[in-house]
Design a protein around this motif. Structure first.
Motif, short mmCIF file in Angstrom:
data_model
loop_
_atom_site.label_atom_id
_atom_site.label_comp_id
_atom_site.label_asym_id
_atom_site.label_seq_id
_atom_site.Cartn_x
_atom_site.Cartn_y
_atom_site.Cartn_z
N GLN A 328 64.28 -26.04 14.64
CA GLN A 328 64.71 -27.42 14.91
C GLN A 328 63.71 -28.13 15.82
OE1 GLN A 328 68.64 -27.64 16.59
NE2 GLN A 328 68.43 -29.77 17.23
N ARG A 329 63.23 -27.45 16.84
CA ARG A 329 62.31 -28.07 17.80
C ARG A 329 61.00 -28.46 17.14
NH1 ARG A 329 62.94 -23.47 21.32
NH2 ARG A 329 60.67 -23.47 21.49
N VAL A 330 60.46 -27.59 16.28
CA VAL A 330 59.19 -27.91 15.63
C VAL A 330 59.34 -29.13 14.74
CG1 VAL A 330 57.46 -27.08 13.99
CG2 VAL A 330 58.28 -25.57 15.80
N ARG A 331 60.44 -29.20 14.02
CA ARG A 331 60.67 -30.36 13.17
C ARG A 331 60.84 -31.63 14.01
NH1 ARG A 331 65.42 -27.22 10.28
NH2 ARG A 331 66.22 -29.30 9.74
N GLY A 332 61.51 -31.51 15.15
CA GLY A 332 61.65 -32.67 16.02
C GLY A 332 60.32 -33.11 16.61
N ALA A 333 59.46 -32.14 16.94
CA ALA A 333 58.14 -32.48 17.46
C ALA A 333 57.32 -33.21 16.40
CB ALA A 333 57.42 -31.22 17.92
N TYR A 334 57.40 -32.77 15.16
CA TYR A 334 56.72 -33.44 14.05
C TYR A 334 57.22 -34.88 13.95
CZ TYR A 334 55.10 -34.05 9.14
OH TYR A 334 54.50 -34.48 7.99
N ALA A 335 58.54 -35.06 13.96
CA ALA A 335 59.10 -36.41 13.85
C ALA A 335 58.63 -37.29 15.00
CB ALA A 335 60.62 -36.33 13.81
N MET A 336 58.58 -36.75 16.21
CA MET A 336 58.14 -37.52 17.37
C MET A 336 56.69 -37.94 17.22
SD MET A 336 59.09 -38.78 20.25
CE MET A 336 58.21 -39.60 21.58
N MET A 337 55.83 -37.01 16.80
CA MET A 337 54.42 -37.34 16.60
C MET A 337 54.25 -38.43 15.56
SD MET A 337 52.64 -33.60 16.42
CE MET A 337 52.76 -32.39 17.72
N GLU A 338 54.89 -38.25 14.42
CA GLU A 338 54.73 -39.24 13.35
C GLU A 338 55.27 -40.59 13.77
OE1 GLU A 338 55.90 -40.09 8.66
OE2 GLU A 338 56.34 -38.13 9.55
N GLY A 339 56.44 -40.62 14.40
CA GLY A 339 56.99 -41.88 14.84
C GLY A 339 56.10 -42.58 15.85
N ALA A 340 55.50 -41.82 16.78
CA ALA A 340 54.61 -42.40 17.78
C ALA A 340 53.36 -42.98 17.14
CB ALA A 340 54.24 -41.35 18.82
N ILE A 341 52.79 -42.26 16.18
CA ILE A 341 51.59 -42.76 15.49
C ILE A 341 51.91 -44.04 14.73
CG2 ILE A 341 49.90 -42.25 13.69
CD1 ILE A 341 50.31 -39.22 14.49
N ARG A 342 53.01 -44.04 14.02
CA ARG A 342 53.36 -45.22 13.21
C ARG A 342 53.62 -46.44 14.09
NH1 ARG A 342 53.57 -44.22 8.02
NH2 ARG A 342 53.99 -42.09 7.26
N GLN A 343 54.32 -46.25 15.19
CA GLN A 343 54.61 -47.40 16.05
C GLN A 343 53.35 -47.89 16.75
OE1 GLN A 343 57.14 -49.17 15.93
NE2 GLN A 343 56.71 -50.57 17.64
N THR A 344 52.47 -47.00 17.14
CA THR A 344 51.21 -47.41 17.75
C THR A 344 50.40 -48.26 16.78
OG1 THR A 344 51.13 -45.45 19.15
CG2 THR A 344 49.05 -46.58 18.76
N ALA A 345 50.29 -47.81 15.53
CA ALA A 345 49.54 -48.57 14.53
C ALA A 345 50.22 -49.91 14.24
CB ALA A 345 49.42 -47.75 13.25
N ARG A 346 51.53 -49.92 14.22
CA ARG A 346 52.28 -51.14 13.89
C ARG A 346 52.10 -52.22 14.95
NH1 ARG A 346 57.04 -48.80 13.68
NH2 ARG A 346 56.73 -48.16 11.52
N ASP A 347 51.98 -51.82 16.21
CA ASP A 347 51.92 -52.80 17.29
C ASP A 347 50.64 -52.69 18.09
OD1 ASP A 347 53.17 -54.99 18.52
OD2 ASP A 347 53.97 -53.74 20.13
N LEU A 348 49.56 -52.37 17.40
CA LEU A 348 48.28 -52.10 18.06
C LEU A 348 47.76 -53.29 18.88
CD1 LEU A 348 46.28 -49.81 18.41
CD2 LEU A 348 45.15 -50.56 16.31
N PRO A 349 47.79 -54.53 18.38
CA PRO A 349 47.26 -55.63 19.19
C PRO A 349 47.97 -55.77 20.54
CG PRO A 349 47.49 -56.32 16.90
CD PRO A 349 48.16 -54.98 17.02
N ALA A 350 49.30 -55.65 20.54
CA ALA A 350 50.03 -55.78 21.80
C ALA A 350 49.70 -54.63 22.75
CB ALA A 350 51.53 -55.83 21.53
N LEU A 351 49.54 -53.43 22.20
CA LEU A 351 49.20 -52.29 23.05
C LEU A 351 47.82 -52.47 23.67
CD1 LEU A 351 49.61 -49.52 24.26
CD2 LEU A 351 48.97 -48.50 22.05
N ARG A 352 46.86 -52.90 22.88
CA ARG A 352 45.51 -53.08 23.41
C ARG A 352 45.49 -54.18 24.47
NH1 ARG A 352 41.38 -52.15 18.31
NH2 ARG A 352 40.13 -50.96 19.78
#
Length: 605
Positions: A328-352
């Motif tokens: 369960q933990r490994v699958r949750g870590a995968y989901a966290m990584m993917e979600g973080a990457i997707r949100q970073t890409a989605r809102d990149l101008p505001a983050l920069r």
């Protein structure tokens, strides 16, 4: 209202659902030795089950192949990565450092399209017993390189460090991490040098840290994910994370506002859709009594999150929950990584824009001491584990026995108050002789100017009173003081000394390292042991007549000496200490004793 309060209220509570394939992970322990009995694991299932490769898949990871009972060794991990890199033009691998035992530290880059894209840096195994991120990262790299996740590379590159504490990783044992449910071969928390790498960012003693700091300088990531597994009490969440105390005590307010807002708003729903239960990382004041509250505290630059806060690098520490099954933990870590990457890409101008705003800021003050508040900053809903209380015959105290069900409650959040601050100077002057300190400035990417000719300067200098050595911590003996006394002093700064200006993107990090009162200053970490050694000892045939003459001609000094004799019997009985008292007040005293070698340029500040 605390800026934390709306965030905490927005964190949804989700009840676990049955898992058709629970993972118990019994360790292969010696039956003749005592075994740990963990609290019962609740059944669970979620959409992330679909992430796991089927038996016989040519690209199944080692952990998937063994049913998540064990994590692969260093050699097995990198052999699998080498095969994947050879099979995909999207991946490349590099060595960014070496461990104290000579192992290579590897980073895998996933890239597609134009060069120069921003980087999301993910590291696993900084505590190598907490290795979920490694096995999740191998699955994610496979799916990016060969399956349907290459779209993650449209806006960002991904750099993945699978095993940061590689030496500790190879000291695997079923007796490491006894509070954790799988895998059955976790590594050790610290390096063989006894250094906890997540306490080493500021002082940068370990070769692993020095390699990571160089990688951070080169990549300058827009997001830095540090994958861990929690210690602590049982609760109903499996994916928890934190950053700079969620904004209450941040040094990078614009970055933390983005993390508190856009990041959390995008990542949490994604992780929930995958069937997991995200929450801010709960650190209990008393793990046997949650009514006392969850602790939120400032973080110094010894930690990854604190370092990112001072260096203006968006940094998130992810803590999978230790008592959830490894599968369960490994699958949750995968989901966290993917979600973080997707949100970073989605809102990149505001983050920069947030990163740029914080790097342009020059705060007027630096808090150097905090105290826990006596009243909560918020009351929040929390999914706890039900428990029975009983008196243990072993401890003789009341203990908890967790049950396999959750219960909803509310808990207070206890923060801190700033009780001491300093004003960073215009610049710091570091003597040429402080070679280890100047080397740390280089490691941290802190800009300085080196003088080519001697220069006489009047600077604010700091002298310690009541110094005391602290405990041994991560390979160093820490130094504390009862007081820090500032006074102007004119001195000659020799060729090779360096001037470190505060007005630079990493000026606040320089302040955290060079301001003597700061909790993670290089002084506190013991970088200046020479200032504790008083030179200029005098033979008694010289010091005795000098002391007698001083007593005879200076009534005020005589009165001070007699007062010390009356109130300090140990001093009165120690002839050498009495003579040293006079030498310290004579022209022969060592003026460098307890004098902090770094000067503070306060003119014009």
């Amino acid at each position: 209202m605390s800026p934390l309060y709306p965030l905490l209220l927005s964190l949804a509570v989700i009840q676990p659902t049955p898992d058709p394939t629970p993972n118990v992970n019994p360790p292969a322990q010696d039956p003749a030795r005592p075994r740990v009995t963990l609290p019962p694991a609740m059944p669970w299932s979620g959409r992330s089950e679909a992430l796991i490769a089927k038996p016989g898949d040519p690209w199944i990871t080692p952990a998937e192949a063994n049913g998540f009972t064990a994590t692969p060794s260093y050699d097995e991990t990198h052999a699998w990565i080498d095969r994947l890199v050879a099979a995909s033009p999207l991946l490349s691998r590099e060595v960014f450092g070496r461990t104290s035992e000579g192992r290579a530290l590897y980073a895998v880059r996933a890239h597609r399209g134009a060069a120069g894209k921003p980087v999301v840096l993910i590291q696993a195994g900084i505590h190598s017993g907490e290795i979920d991120g490694k096995d999740a990262g191998l699955m994610l790299l496979r799916d990016i390189a060969l399956r349907d996740k290459a779209d993650l590379l449209a806006q960002v590159d991904i750099v993945f460090v699978p095993i940061y504490n590689a030496d500790g990783h190879e000291r695997a044992s079923p007796y490491n991490r006894p509070n954790q449910r799988g895998p059955n071969n976790p590594g050790e928390r610290s390096t063989p040098q006894g250094i906890n790498l997540n306490r080493d960012y500021a002082k940068a003693d370990a070769p692993e840290t020095q390699g990571m700091l160089a990688l951070l300088r080169r990549l300058d990531p827009v997001l830095y994910l540090d994958m861990h597994v929690s210690d602590g009490f049982d609760h109903g969440y499996d994916v928890t994370y934190t950053f700079a105390a969620w904004g209450t005590y941040t040094q990078s307010p614009a970055i933390t506002a983005w993390l508190n807002g856009s990041f959390q708003a995008g990542v949490d729903p994604f992780v929930r859709r995958m069937g997991h239960h995200p929450h801010f990382y709960p650190s209990a004041i008393d793990e046997r009594d949650l009514s006392k509250g969850l602790r939120f505290a400032s973080e110094g630059p010894r930690y990854s999150t604190g370092y990112g806060d001072y260096a203006r690098i968006p940094t998130v520490l992810v803590e999978m929950h230790c008592l959830k099954p490894y599968r369960q933990r490994v699958r949750g870590a995968y989901a966290m990584m993917e979600g973080a990457i997707r949100q970073t890409a989605r809102d990149l101008p505001a983050l920069r824009a947030a990163i740029a705003a914080d790097r342009a800021a020059r705060p007027d003050t630096l808090t150097v001491k905090w105290e826990r508040r006596t009243t909560p900053i918020a009351q929040v809903p929390f999914t706890a584990m039900a428990a029975q209380r009983y008196r243990s015959p072993a401890s003789g105290e009341e203990e908890l026995r967790y049950l396999a069900r959750t219960e909803e409650t509310r808990v207070p959040v206890i923060g801190q108050d700033a009780v001491a601050q300093v004003m960073p100077p215009r610049a710091w002057w570091v003597p040429a002789s402080a070679t280890a300190v100047i080397a740390r400035l280089d490691l941290h990417g802190i800009r300085y100017e080196r003088i080519a000719a001697p220069r006489e300067m009047t600077l604010d200098r700091v002298r310690l009173s009541e110094p005391r050595l602290g405990p041994v911590a991560d390979g160093r003996v820490m130094l504390f003081a009862g007081g820090f006394h500032h006074a102007p002093e004119t001195a000659l700064w020799r060729v090779g000394s360096v001037r470190v200006p505060y007005d630079q993107p990493r000026g606040l990090l320089a302040a955290a390292l060079l301001e003597p009162e700061a909790v993670d200053s290089l002084l506190a970490w013991g970088f200046f042991p020479e200032m504790l050694q008083a030179n200029g000892a005098m033979e008694r045939y010289a010091s005795v007549p000098m002391a007698e003459a001083m007593l005879a001609r200076d009534p005020a000094l005589k009165a001070a000496f007699e007062d010390r004799l009356r109130h300090d019997p140990a001093f009165a009985a120690d002839g050498a200490a009495r003579l040293a008292w006079f030498v310290a007040r004579s022209p022969y005293a060592d003026d460098r004793y307890l004098l902090y070698p770094v000067g503070r340029e306060v003119e014009g500040r």
